[in-house]
Design a protein around this motif. Structure first.
Motif, PDB file in Angstrom:
ATOM      1  N   LEU A 202       0.800  -1.226   0.000  1.00  0.00           N
ATOM      2  CA  LEU A 202       0.000   0.000   0.000  1.00  0.00           C
ATOM      3  C   LEU A 202       0.833   1.276   0.000  1.00  0.00           C
TER       4      LEU A 202
ATOM      5  N   ILE B  67       0.490   5.669  -1.996  1.00  0.00           N
ATOM      6  CA  ILE B  67       0.156   6.925  -1.323  1.00  0.00           C
ATOM      7  C   ILE B  67       0.277   8.071  -2.324  1.00  0.00           C
TER       8      ILE B  67
ATOM      9  N   LEU C  58      -5.433   7.748  -2.046  1.00  0.00           N
ATOM     10  CA  LEU C  58      -4.864   7.229  -0.803  1.00  0.00           C
ATOM     11  C   LEU C  58      -3.916   8.272  -0.216  1.00  0.00           C
TER      12      LEU C  58
ATOM     13  N   VAL D 276      -1.151   5.368   5.137  1.00  0.00           N
ATOM     14  CA  VAL D 276      -1.303   3.973   5.537  1.00  0.00           C
ATOM     15  C   VAL D 276      -0.587   3.804   6.866  1.00  0.00           C
TER      16      VAL D 276
ATOM     17  N   GLN E  89      -4.685   0.720   8.651  1.00  0.00           N
ATOM     18  CA  GLN E  89      -5.575   1.888   8.631  1.00  0.00           C
ATOM     19  C   GLN E  89      -5.241   2.740   7.411  1.00  0.00           C
ATOM     20  N   LEU E  90      -6.278   3.043   6.631  1.00  0.00           N
ATOM     21  CA  LEU E  90      -6.126   3.801   5.400  1.00  0.00           C
ATOM     22  C   LEU E  90      -6.860   5.132   5.524  1.00  0.00           C
TER      23      LEU E  90
ATOM     24  N   MET F 266      -8.194   8.192   3.207  1.00  0.00           N
ATOM     25  CA  MET F 266      -8.485   8.484   1.807  1.00  0.00           C
ATOM     26  C   MET F 266      -9.054   9.883   1.664  1.00  0.00           C
TER      27      MET F 266
END
Length: 149
Positions: free
Chosen positions: A6, A10, A111, A114, A122-123, A125
């Motif tokens: 992930l 970003i 995104l 992270v 935990q994201l 957005m």
């Protein structure tokens, strides 16, 4: 995609939903569910006399669509090994432009961050809800989700 991958996404757009029509029926159902029956939402004749020129969707209806319709269509992050994804909250929400009944909206998600925790990722957005044919977005909302592994 694996959760450890992930970080490389970003700052990138990770989802773009399909266009979703905003109907008077959807607005009326939201008004009934919440008790917010303000005339600018549910009375087309009176709403036509306002600067909006007709009924508009509740701001919170637009926000709530991020949990369903505006997040499930158009792809997005698919994390392998995720048992469930839960809404952890919001950092900031702004209702920038009214969503007129009869218009179509879609969500563009980028995104932002992270964070890894014990058994979850935990994201954060940045969601921009666009109105078809308009330059100004309907809403900008920073959402926080947790993917439990």
């Amino acid at each position: 995609m694996q959760p450890h991958e992930l970080q490389t996404h970003i700052g990138q757009q990770v989802a773009l939903s399909a266009w979703l029509p905003i109907t008077q029926e959807r607005v009326n159902a939201f008004a009934e569910a919440t008790g917010d029956r303000q005339f600018i939402h549910v009375d087309p004749e009176r709403a036509a006399q306002t600067p909006f020129g007709g009924p508009i969707a509740h701001g919170f209806l637009t926000l709530s669509l991020l949990a369903g319709e505006l997040s499930k269509a158009g792809g997005g992050l698919k994390l392998e090994g995720t048992q469930m994804m839960v809404n952890y909250g919001l950092n900031r929400v702004r209702f920038v432009a009214p969503v007129r009944v009869g218009s179509r909206i879609r969500n563009r998600a980028v995104l932002q961050s992270v964070e890894e925790g014990a058994g979850y990722v935990q994201l954060t957005m940045l969601n921009t809800v666009e109105i078809e044919g308009q330059e100004k977005p309907a809403m900008i909302a920073e959402t926080v989700m947790r993917a439990y592994l």
